[in-house]
Design a protein around this motif. Structure first.
Motif, PDB file in Angstrom:
ATOM      1  N   GLY A 151      -2.380  -2.990  -2.230  1.00 52.71           N
ATOM      2  CA  GLY A 151      -1.546  -3.810  -3.106  1.00 52.71           C
ATOM      3  C   GLY A 151      -2.275  -4.380  -4.304  1.00 52.71           C
ATOM      4  N   ALA A 152      -3.086  -3.542  -4.982  1.00 52.27           N
ATOM      5  CA  ALA A 152      -3.849  -4.011  -6.136  1.00 52.27           C
ATOM      6  C   ALA A 152      -3.970  -2.910  -7.178  1.00 52.27           C
ATOM      7  CB  ALA A 152      -5.243  -4.453  -5.697  1.00 52.27           C
ATOM      8  N   TRP A 153      -4.169  -3.318  -8.428  1.00 50.34           N
ATOM      9  CA  TRP A 153      -4.473  -2.357  -9.493  1.00 50.34           C
ATOM     10  C   TRP A 153      -5.954  -2.036  -9.429  1.00 50.34           C
ATOM     11  CZ3 TRP A 153      -1.166   0.242 -12.493  1.00 50.34           C
ATOM     12  CH2 TRP A 153       0.144  -0.218 -12.555  1.00 50.34           C
ATOM     13  N   ARG A 154      -6.300  -0.784  -9.684  1.00 53.59           N
ATOM     14  CA  ARG A 154      -7.693  -0.352  -9.690  1.00 53.59           C
ATOM     15  C   ARG A 154      -8.032   0.277 -11.038  1.00 53.59           C
ATOM     16  NH1 ARG A 154     -10.102  -1.289  -5.110  1.00 53.59           N
ATOM     17  NH2 ARG A 154      -8.888  -1.331  -3.209  1.00 53.59           N
ATOM     18  N   PHE A 183       1.398   9.856  -3.927  1.00 53.91           N
ATOM     19  CA  PHE A 183       1.828   9.578  -5.288  1.00 53.91           C
ATOM     20  C   PHE A 183       1.279   8.219  -5.693  1.00 53.91           C
ATOM     21  CE2 PHE A 183       4.929  12.745  -4.086  1.00 53.91           C
ATOM     22  CZ  PHE A 183       5.044  13.496  -5.247  1.00 53.91           C
ATOM     23  N   VAL A 184       0.695   8.148  -6.885  1.00 57.78           N
ATOM     24  CA  VAL A 184       0.193   6.882  -7.404  1.00 57.78           C
ATOM     25  C   VAL A 184       0.794   6.655  -8.785  1.00 57.78           C
ATOM     26  CG1 VAL A 184      -1.974   6.909  -6.123  1.00 57.78           C
ATOM     27  CG2 VAL A 184      -1.890   7.923  -8.378  1.00 57.78           C
ATOM     28  N   TYR A 185       0.913   5.391  -9.152  1.00 54.29           N
ATOM     29  CA  TYR A 185       1.387   5.021 -10.483  1.00 54.29           C
ATOM     30  C   TYR A 185       0.171   4.760 -11.359  1.00 54.29           C
ATOM     31  CZ  TYR A 185       5.971   4.695  -8.421  1.00 54.29           C
ATOM     32  OH  TYR A 185       7.156   5.007  -7.797  1.00 54.29           O
ATOM     33  N   CYS A 186       0.136   5.414 -12.524  1.00 56.26           N
ATOM     34  CA  CYS A 186      -1.035   5.374 -13.397  1.00 56.26           C
ATOM     35  C   CYS A 186      -0.654   4.889 -14.790  1.00 56.26           C
ATOM     36  CB  CYS A 186      -1.639   6.760 -13.557  1.00 56.26           C
ATOM     37  SG  CYS A 186      -1.959   7.615 -12.047  1.00 56.26           S
ATOM     38  N   LEU A 187      -1.601   4.203 -15.423  1.00 56.23           N
ATOM     39  CA  LEU A 187      -1.496   3.838 -16.831  1.00 56.23           C
ATOM     40  C   LEU A 187      -2.379   4.786 -17.634  1.00 56.23           C
ATOM     41  CD1 LEU A 187      -1.774  -0.033 -16.471  1.00 56.23           C
ATOM     42  CD2 LEU A 187       0.298   1.295 -16.895  1.00 56.23           C
ATOM     43  N   ARG A 188      -2.163   4.827 -18.936  1.00 57.50           N
ATOM     44  CA  ARG A 188      -2.917   5.756 -19.790  1.00 57.50           C
ATOM     45  C   ARG A 188      -4.422   5.495 -19.795  1.00 57.50           C
ATOM     46  NH1 ARG A 188       0.014   8.920 -23.592  1.00 57.50           N
ATOM     47  NH2 ARG A 188       2.211   8.449 -23.423  1.00 57.50           N
ATOM     48  N   GLN A 241     -12.999   3.586 -11.962  1.00 54.22           N
ATOM     49  CA  GLN A 241     -14.006   3.779 -10.924  1.00 54.22           C
ATOM     50  C   GLN A 241     -13.522   3.329  -9.551  1.00 54.22           C
ATOM     51  OE1 GLN A 241     -15.087   2.255 -13.993  1.00 54.22           O
ATOM     52  NE2 GLN A 241     -15.753   4.268 -14.682  1.00 54.22           N
ATOM     53  N   GLY A 242     -12.281   2.897  -9.446  1.00 54.85           N
ATOM     54  CA  GLY A 242     -11.734   2.495  -8.161  1.00 54.85           C
ATOM     55  C   GLY A 242     -11.954   1.042  -7.803  1.00 54.85           C
ATOM     56  N   ARG A 243     -12.516   0.257  -8.737  1.00 55.55           N
ATOM     57  CA  ARG A 243     -12.738  -1.161  -8.487  1.00 55.55           C
ATOM     58  C   ARG A 243     -11.444  -1.934  -8.703  1.00 55.55           C
ATOM     59  NH1 ARG A 243     -17.667  -0.226 -12.044  1.00 55.55           N
ATOM     60  NH2 ARG A 243     -16.103  -0.620 -13.616  1.00 55.55           N
ATOM     61  N   SER A 244     -11.248  -2.965  -7.929  1.00 56.34           N
ATOM     62  CA  SER A 244     -10.061  -3.801  -8.047  1.00 56.34           C
ATOM     63  C   SER A 244     -10.063  -4.537  -9.384  1.00 56.34           C
ATOM     64  CB  SER A 244     -10.016  -4.802  -6.900  1.00 56.34           C
ATOM     65  OG  SER A 244      -8.825  -5.538  -6.943  1.00 56.34           O
ATOM     66  N   ARG A 286      -6.135   3.009 -15.238  1.00 58.94           N
ATOM     67  CA  ARG A 286      -5.828   2.087 -14.147  1.00 58.94           C
ATOM     68  C   ARG A 286      -4.699   2.663 -13.311  1.00 58.94           C
ATOM     69  NH1 ARG A 286      -4.704  -3.352 -17.169  1.00 58.94           N
ATOM     70  NH2 ARG A 286      -4.008  -1.857 -18.710  1.00 58.94           N
ATOM     71  N   TRP A 287      -4.732   2.408 -12.019  1.00 52.64           N
ATOM     72  CA  TRP A 287      -3.708   2.942 -11.122  1.00 52.64           C
ATOM     73  C   TRP A 287      -3.405   1.929 -10.033  1.00 52.64           C
ATOM     74  CZ3 TRP A 287      -5.238   4.202  -6.020  1.00 52.64           C
ATOM     75  CH2 TRP A 287      -6.608   4.196  -5.800  1.00 52.64           C
ATOM     76  N   TRP A 288      -2.195   2.017  -9.488  1.00 55.38           N
ATOM     77  CA  TRP A 288      -1.717   1.110  -8.463  1.00 55.38           C
ATOM     78  C   TRP A 288      -2.083   1.654  -7.098  1.00 55.38           C
ATOM     79  CZ3 TRP A 288      -0.472  -3.627  -7.589  1.00 55.38           C
ATOM     80  CH2 TRP A 288       0.236  -3.972  -6.436  1.00 55.38           C
ATOM     81  N   ASP A 289      -2.863   0.894  -6.335  1.00 58.19           N
ATOM     82  CA  ASP A 289      -3.249   1.264  -4.980  1.00 58.19           C
ATOM     83  C   ASP A 289      -2.290   0.561  -4.022  1.00 58.19           C
ATOM     84  OD1 ASP A 289      -4.432   1.972  -2.628  1.00 58.19           O
ATOM     85  OD2 ASP A 289      -6.391   1.101  -3.092  1.00 58.19           O
ATOM     86  N   ALA A 290      -1.297   1.302  -3.538  1.00 55.53           N
ATOM     87  CA  ALA A 290      -0.275   0.718  -2.663  1.00 55.53           C
ATOM     88  C   ALA A 290      -0.855   0.315  -1.312  1.00 55.53           C
ATOM     89  CB  ALA A 290       0.870   1.705  -2.477  1.00 55.53           C
ATOM     90  N   ALA A 291      -1.918   0.967  -0.862  1.00 48.81           N
ATOM     91  CA  ALA A 291      -2.497   0.666   0.446  1.00 48.81           C
ATOM     92  C   ALA A 291      -3.023  -0.771   0.519  1.00 48.81           C
ATOM     93  CB  ALA A 291      -3.617   1.650   0.772  1.00 48.81           C
TER      94      ALA A 291
END
Length: 143
Positions: A56-59, A41-46, A62-65, A49-54
């Motif tokens: 601890g950063a927003w991505r 489960f990931v937390y996403c914005l519209r 394209q998956g870039r920090s 952008r999504w929260w990478d819990a592994a």
């Protein structure tokens, strides 16, 4: 993403195994478009952008920090989504199962990748309906 019954004929008989190789062996269980991990489960914005819990950063998409944190008003639109990977054809040709033509994508990346194809099919369906209506019912009333 399940394959519709009427489209199963276009896929090879070993598609489930081929898809699993692409999604888990080659892609390592993560989306090749944005890096989201399968089954989590990931937390996403519209805006993608999504929260990478592994780590601890927003991505970003394209998956870039992303160095900047989201604004508080953006966090109101936060959604929790389960990531499910699917194997997709880059050229939308189900007969072309070359390794370079297949890519592992999450739901969001898959729908964005297929958007032009879905738009083309929608136009074709509406065009066909209108042509059938003209053929059998006369001209359509103006709506």
């Amino acid at each position: 993403m399940p394959i519709r019954r009427e489209h199963r004929f276009f896929y090879p008989i070993d598609w489930p195994q081929l898809s699993a190789v692409i999604r888990f062996r080659r892609a390592g269980g993560a989306c090749e478009g944005c890096g989201r991990p399968h089954g989590r489960f990931v937390y996403c914005l519209r805006d993608g952008r999504w929260w990478d819990a592994a780590c601890g950063a927003w991505r970003d998409r394209q998956g870039r920090s992303v160095p900047a944190l989201p604004r508080l008003d953006e966090l109101e639109d936060l959604r929790r989504t389960k990531v499910v990977l699917a194997a997709a054809h880059r050229d939308h040709d189900t007969a072309n199962n070359a390794d370079t033509n297949l890519v592992a994508l999450c739901q969001r990346c898959h729908i964005l990748h297929d958007h032009p194809e879905h738009k083309r099919r929608r136009w074709r369906t509406l065009f066909r309906r209108r042509a059938d209506g003209d053929l059998f019912d006369g001209s359509y009333p103006n709506r």
